[in-house]
Scaffold this motif. Structure first.
Motif, PDB file in Angstrom:
ATOM      1  N   GLN A 274       1.669  13.232  -4.000  1.00 44.92           N
ATOM      2  CA  GLN A 274       1.387  13.199  -2.560  1.00 44.92           C
ATOM      3  C   GLN A 274       1.414  11.737  -2.147  1.00 44.92           C
ATOM      4  O   GLN A 274       0.460  10.989  -2.334  1.00 44.92           O
ATOM      5  CB  GLN A 274       0.036  13.852  -2.285  1.00 44.92           C
ATOM      6  CG  GLN A 274       0.032  15.334  -2.621  1.00 44.92           C
ATOM      7  CD  GLN A 274      -1.343  15.970  -2.531  1.00 44.92           C
ATOM      8  OE1 GLN A 274      -2.340  15.274  -2.390  1.00 44.92           O
ATOM      9  NE2 GLN A 274      -1.396  17.291  -2.626  1.00 44.92           N
TER      10      GLN A 274
ATOM     11  N   ARG B 150       0.832  -1.211   0.000  1.00 40.74           N
ATOM     12  CA  ARG B 150       0.000   0.000   0.000  1.00 40.74           C
ATOM     13  C   ARG B 150       0.862   1.254   0.000  1.00 40.74           C
ATOM     14  O   ARG B 150       0.516   2.255  -0.638  1.00 40.74           O
ATOM     15  CB  ARG B 150      -0.918   0.001   1.218  1.00 40.74           C
ATOM     16  CG  ARG B 150      -1.992  -1.077   1.190  1.00 40.74           C
ATOM     17  CD  ARG B 150      -3.101  -0.788   2.169  1.00 40.74           C
ATOM     18  NE  ARG B 150      -2.624  -0.761   3.541  1.00 40.74           N
ATOM     19  CZ  ARG B 150      -2.557  -1.821   4.333  1.00 40.74           C
ATOM     20  NH1 ARG B 150      -2.912  -3.013   3.874  1.00 40.74           N
ATOM     21  NH2 ARG B 150      -2.140  -1.709   5.586  1.00 40.74           N
TER      22      ARG B 150
ATOM     23  N   GLU C 113       2.374   2.623  -3.419  1.00 39.70           N
ATOM     24  CA  GLU C 113       1.487   3.302  -4.373  1.00 39.70           C
ATOM     25  C   GLU C 113       1.089   4.653  -3.790  1.00 39.70           C
ATOM     26  O   GLU C 113       0.481   4.723  -2.723  1.00 39.70           O
ATOM     27  CB  GLU C 113       0.243   2.468  -4.648  1.00 39.70           C
ATOM     28  CG  GLU C 113      -0.633   3.006  -5.766  1.00 39.70           C
ATOM     29  CD  GLU C 113       0.075   2.993  -7.116  1.00 39.70           C
ATOM     30  OE1 GLU C 113      -0.300   3.825  -7.968  1.00 39.70           O
ATOM     31  OE2 GLU C 113       0.989   2.167  -7.319  1.00 39.70           O
TER      32      GLU C 113
ATOM     33  N   CYS D  35       0.953  16.330   3.789  1.00 36.70           N
ATOM     34  CA  CYS D  35       2.180  16.068   3.024  1.00 36.70           C
ATOM     35  C   CYS D  35       3.116  17.264   3.072  1.00 36.70           C
ATOM     36  O   CYS D  35       2.681  18.424   3.132  1.00 36.70           O
ATOM     37  CB  CYS D  35       1.835  15.765   1.571  1.00 36.70           C
ATOM     38  SG  CYS D  35       0.946  14.228   1.341  1.00 36.70           S
TER      39      CYS D  35
ATOM     40  N   SER E 277       2.113   9.994   0.938  1.00 33.54           N
ATOM     41  CA  SER E 277       1.442   9.428   2.104  1.00 33.54           C
ATOM     42  C   SER E 277       1.031  10.533   3.066  1.00 33.54           C
ATOM     43  O   SER E 277       1.825  11.424   3.366  1.00 33.54           O
ATOM     44  CB  SER E 277       2.371   8.442   2.816  1.00 33.54           C
ATOM     45  OG  SER E 277       1.804   7.983   4.023  1.00 33.54           O
ATOM     46  N   GLN E 278      -0.197  10.445   3.537  1.00 37.51           N
ATOM     47  CA  GLN E 278      -0.708  11.348   4.565  1.00 37.51           C
ATOM     48  C   GLN E 278      -1.083  10.579   5.841  1.00 37.51           C
ATOM     49  O   GLN E 278      -1.899  11.037   6.630  1.00 37.51           O
ATOM     50  CB  GLN E 278      -1.931  12.108   4.043  1.00 37.51           C
ATOM     51  CG  GLN E 278      -1.608  13.111   2.946  1.00 37.51           C
ATOM     52  CD  GLN E 278      -2.837  13.838   2.439  1.00 37.51           C
ATOM     53  OE1 GLN E 278      -3.894  13.234   2.315  1.00 37.51           O
ATOM     54  NE2 GLN E 278      -2.701  15.119   2.157  1.00 37.51           N
ATOM     55  N   ALA E 279      -0.411   9.443   6.034  1.00 40.14           N
ATOM     56  CA  ALA E 279      -0.728   8.609   7.189  1.00 40.14           C
ATOM     57  C   ALA E 279      -0.399   9.310   8.504  1.00 40.14           C
ATOM     58  O   ALA E 279      -1.111   9.144   9.502  1.00 40.14           O
ATOM     59  CB  ALA E 279       0.029   7.288   7.100  1.00 40.14           C
TER      60      ALA E 279
ATOM     61  N   THR F 186       8.829  10.709   2.647  1.00 37.46           N
ATOM     62  CA  THR F 186       7.927  10.071   3.607  1.00 37.46           C
ATOM     63  C   THR F 186       8.700   9.514   4.797  1.00 37.46           C
ATOM     64  O   THR F 186       8.296   9.684   5.960  1.00 37.46           O
ATOM     65  CB  THR F 186       7.138   8.953   2.907  1.00 37.46           C
ATOM     66  OG1 THR F 186       6.368   9.513   1.841  1.00 37.46           O
ATOM     67  CG2 THR F 186       6.208   8.254   3.880  1.00 37.46           C
TER      68      THR F 186
ATOM     69  N   GLU G 228      -0.742   8.108  -2.785  1.00 38.10           N
ATOM     70  CA  GLU G 228      -2.161   8.425  -2.590  1.00 38.10           C
ATOM     71  C   GLU G 228      -2.707   9.254  -3.752  1.00 38.10           C
ATOM     72  O   GLU G 228      -3.860   9.115  -4.142  1.00 38.10           O
ATOM     73  CB  GLU G 228      -2.337   9.187  -1.271  1.00 38.10           C
ATOM     74  CG  GLU G 228      -2.041   8.352  -0.036  1.00 38.10           C
ATOM     75  CD  GLU G 228      -2.343   9.109   1.244  1.00 38.10           C
ATOM     76  OE1 GLU G 228      -2.877  10.234   1.158  1.00 38.10           O
ATOM     77  OE2 GLU G 228      -2.042   8.580   2.331  1.00 38.10           O
ATOM     78  N   ARG G 229      -1.871  10.127  -4.288  1.00 36.53           N
ATOM     79  CA  ARG G 229      -2.350  10.998  -5.372  1.00 36.53           C
ATOM     80  C   ARG G 229      -1.171  11.416  -6.240  1.00 36.53           C
ATOM     81  O   ARG G 229      -0.114  11.802  -5.735  1.00 36.53           O
ATOM     82  CB  ARG G 229      -3.044  12.230  -4.795  1.00 36.53           C
ATOM     83  CG  ARG G 229      -3.681  13.146  -5.842  1.00 36.53           C
ATOM     84  CD  ARG G 229      -4.391  14.313  -5.183  1.00 36.53           C
ATOM     85  NE  ARG G 229      -5.551  13.861  -4.402  1.00 36.53           N
ATOM     86  CZ  ARG G 229      -5.570  13.803  -3.082  1.00 36.53           C
ATOM     87  NH1 ARG G 229      -4.517  14.188  -2.373  1.00 36.53           N
ATOM     88  NH2 ARG G 229      -6.659  13.402  -2.447  1.00 36.53           N
TER      89      ARG G 229
END
Length: 562
Positions: free
Chosen positions: A265, A235, A238, A273, A267-269, A296, A240-241
């Motif tokens: 962008q 995950r 790949e 960002c 990852s915003q986990a 990240t 997010e955007r």
């Protein structure tokens, strides 16, 4: 009727006599004697009128006698001065040699044989001689005539535009062909399956695949013990955007140019960002993904809750005026602003994007968003930066090196340090090295590197900053300090050193550079730029027990001052 025939025969005879006399004046040799034509004067096969042969059967006896007399006189002249014939043959070889020299001088031209004659062809038009309309002498004029004709054709606007498009297309093709993906073997089948899936999905994204391989190799043991991490990594690999958009801008001449913009962008986990914007001709989606992926992990090591992003454009700010850069930045932000915000994405500086560009970008964002939100990371406090934001990354690299040396019970004072690059990060690395008493001896730019065996000091640093601010070459430094040397098309990794700080670009250290670095006595490498070493270079350095501080850790100092 007989009078008319006699008149026509006399006119024909006079025409042939004039032809032979003209051949004598131009040092032409009729085909009965030889096929050689003096290339210094005659137009050769471009003009069929000069390839006429003399009829073998004369129209009358008087004409035959006059023609034989002319040919005999020509033969007697050659017997009296045989050097002339040799000169003509030598002159033909000289002309061919000139052609080869011109082909080297004018890269757009090449030499080829056409109907048994060597000629200069245009690599764009694929034509020669009189096909270039303004050259009435074809390819066989005198040297000055040919040079003038070639210059005239080379300077024509149509030819220049065709050549520019041809070179641009060749560069793009070479860029794709030359990028080979180096895949390292993995002992774990689970980790290997991640790489295989990535190669199937994004086979042409060399930089991104290389970056992922480094992470997978470092986590191979963890993945082998905890198989549930495989799904997490799948995950994470790949974004997010991914946003790819057109950037149209107008230069100072009123002409429209089109570049490509990117924002990934990843990852915003952990939070919104944050990542740099890079403007460089080599910029593409693969590099944008690799930068976002690296960012990240960098941001995850910082005490702030931030995700990772990367982006930029293939726009080259070098050689552009202030107004052209401003118009590009405004056009770039016209599309990107809808994906930015203090809770969504915070762009930052990177290669080719400094305080000037960030100011233009922030100004256009504020104009479009209709509010004054501090969502840009820059040197201004009201852009959400800190008072030490500009120096943070460079200083952080030196702090990291100091901690490594302290753990080894060593000091930085007196150590020879090699630094690549001459941008914001590299300059602040040199500045902090001076504060710790180290001896920084090199900086570099896109054309080569500068070495000062005596080491830089604060006065020399001031000169270097002036040179870079005026967009001059580092070569100008040697005009003030004569003992320094500037090496073109070279890298500083063969200079004797204790610590290396690569701060220029990704993959700037290849396998041969790593060998030179080991032979030069380097024991510690602090990564300032993202992924500065190729996988082959890392293998060489590890075998030589060179300690490598990865950029995700060493460069995290820049993330701690947002």
């Amino acid at each position: 009727m007989s009078i008319l025939n006699t008149t026509v025969g006399m006119n024909s005879a006079m025409d042939e006599i004039n032809m032979i006399q003209q051949a004598q004046r131009h040092h032409l040799v009729v085909r009965d004697i030889g096929e050689e034509i003096d290339l210094e004067i005659g137009p050769g096969d471009d003009d069929p009128s000069f390839s006429m042969t003399i009829p073998q059967e004369p129209s009358n006896g008087d004409h035959e006698e006059q023609k034989q007399m002319l040919i005999a006189s020509q033969i007697s002249i050659e017997e009296q001065d045989p050097g002339k014939s040799q000169d003509k043959k030598r002159k033909k070889k000289v002309v061919k040699r000139w052609r080869e020299e011109w082909a080297d001088t004018y890269k757009w031209a090449y030499v080829d044989v056409k109907e048994g004659t060597a000629r200069i062809f245009c690599s764009v038009c694929k034509e020669y001689g009189r096909k270039h309309r303004r050259n009435p002498y074809g390819n066989e004029g005198s040297r000055n005539m040919q040079m003038s004709a070639l210059e005239e054709h080379n300077n024509s606007l149509l030819h220049k535009e065709a050549l520019r498009l041809q070179v641009a297309s060749k560069d793009k093709i070479l860029t794709v062909v030359d990028k080979s993906i180096y895949v390292k073997a993995l002992t774990s089948k689970t980790a290997g399956s991640i790489i295989e899936a990535l190669l199937r999905r994004d086979p042409h994204e060399a930089e991104f695949i290389q970056s992922v391989q480094e992470v997978i190799h470092s986590l191979e043991r963890v993945i082998a013990k905890n198989s549930h991490y495989v799904r997490i990594l799948e995950r994470l690999l790949e974004p997010e955007r991914m946003v790819v958009f057109r950037v149209s801008w107008i230069d100072d001449k009123g002409e429209t140019h089109v570049n490509r913009g990117f924002r990934v962008q990843f990852s915003q986990a952990l939070g919104p960002c944050r990542g740099g914007l890079r403007c460089h001709p080599s910029m593409n989606l693969s590099i944008a993904k690799f930068l976002g992926f690296e960012q990240t992990f960098k941001n995850a090591l910082s005490p702030y809750k931030l995700g990772g992003a990367g982006g930029g454009s293939d726009f080259d700010p070098k050689g552009k005026s202030e107004n052209e850069i401003m118009r590009f930045c405004q056009s770039f932000m016209n599309e990107l602003y809808r994906y930015l915000g203090p809770d969504q994405d915070l762009p930052a500086e990177d290669m080719g994007v400094g305080p000037r560009e960030m100011g233009y970008l922030f100004g256009q964002y504020r104009r479009l968003a209709g509010n004054f939100q501090g969502s840009f990371t820059g040197p201004r406090i009201f852009w959400s930066g800190s008072s030490l934001r500009t120096e943070a990354t460079g200083y952080g690299l030196v702090f990291f090196a100091q901690l490594i040396l302290a753990d080894m019970n060593k000091e930085m004072k007196g150590l020879r340090c090699v630094v690549s690059g001459s941008g914001k990060i590299a300059m602040h690395v040199v500045e902090k090295l001076l504060a710790y008493g180290a001896l920084p001896i090199t900086v570099s730019d896109s054309r080569g590197y500068l070495v000062d065996e005596e080491g830089f000091d604060y006065v020399k640093m001031s000169l270097l900053r002036d040179i870079k601010a005026q967009q001059r070459s580092l070569r100008d430094y040697s005009k003030t300090y004569g003992r320094s040397k500037y090496y073109e098309d070279a890298k500083p990794w063969n200079e004797r050193c204790d610590i290396a700080f690569p701060c220029a670009a990704q993959n700037e250290i290849d396998q041969s550079d790593a060998v030179n670095m080991v032979n030069s006595g380097c024991r510690i490498l602090i990564e300032g730029s993202n992924m500065p070493c190729t996988p082959q270079a890392i293998d060489v350095l590890k075998k030589a027990n060179v300690l490598i501080a990865p950029a995700s850790a060493a460069g995290a100092g820049g993330e701690n001052l947002n």
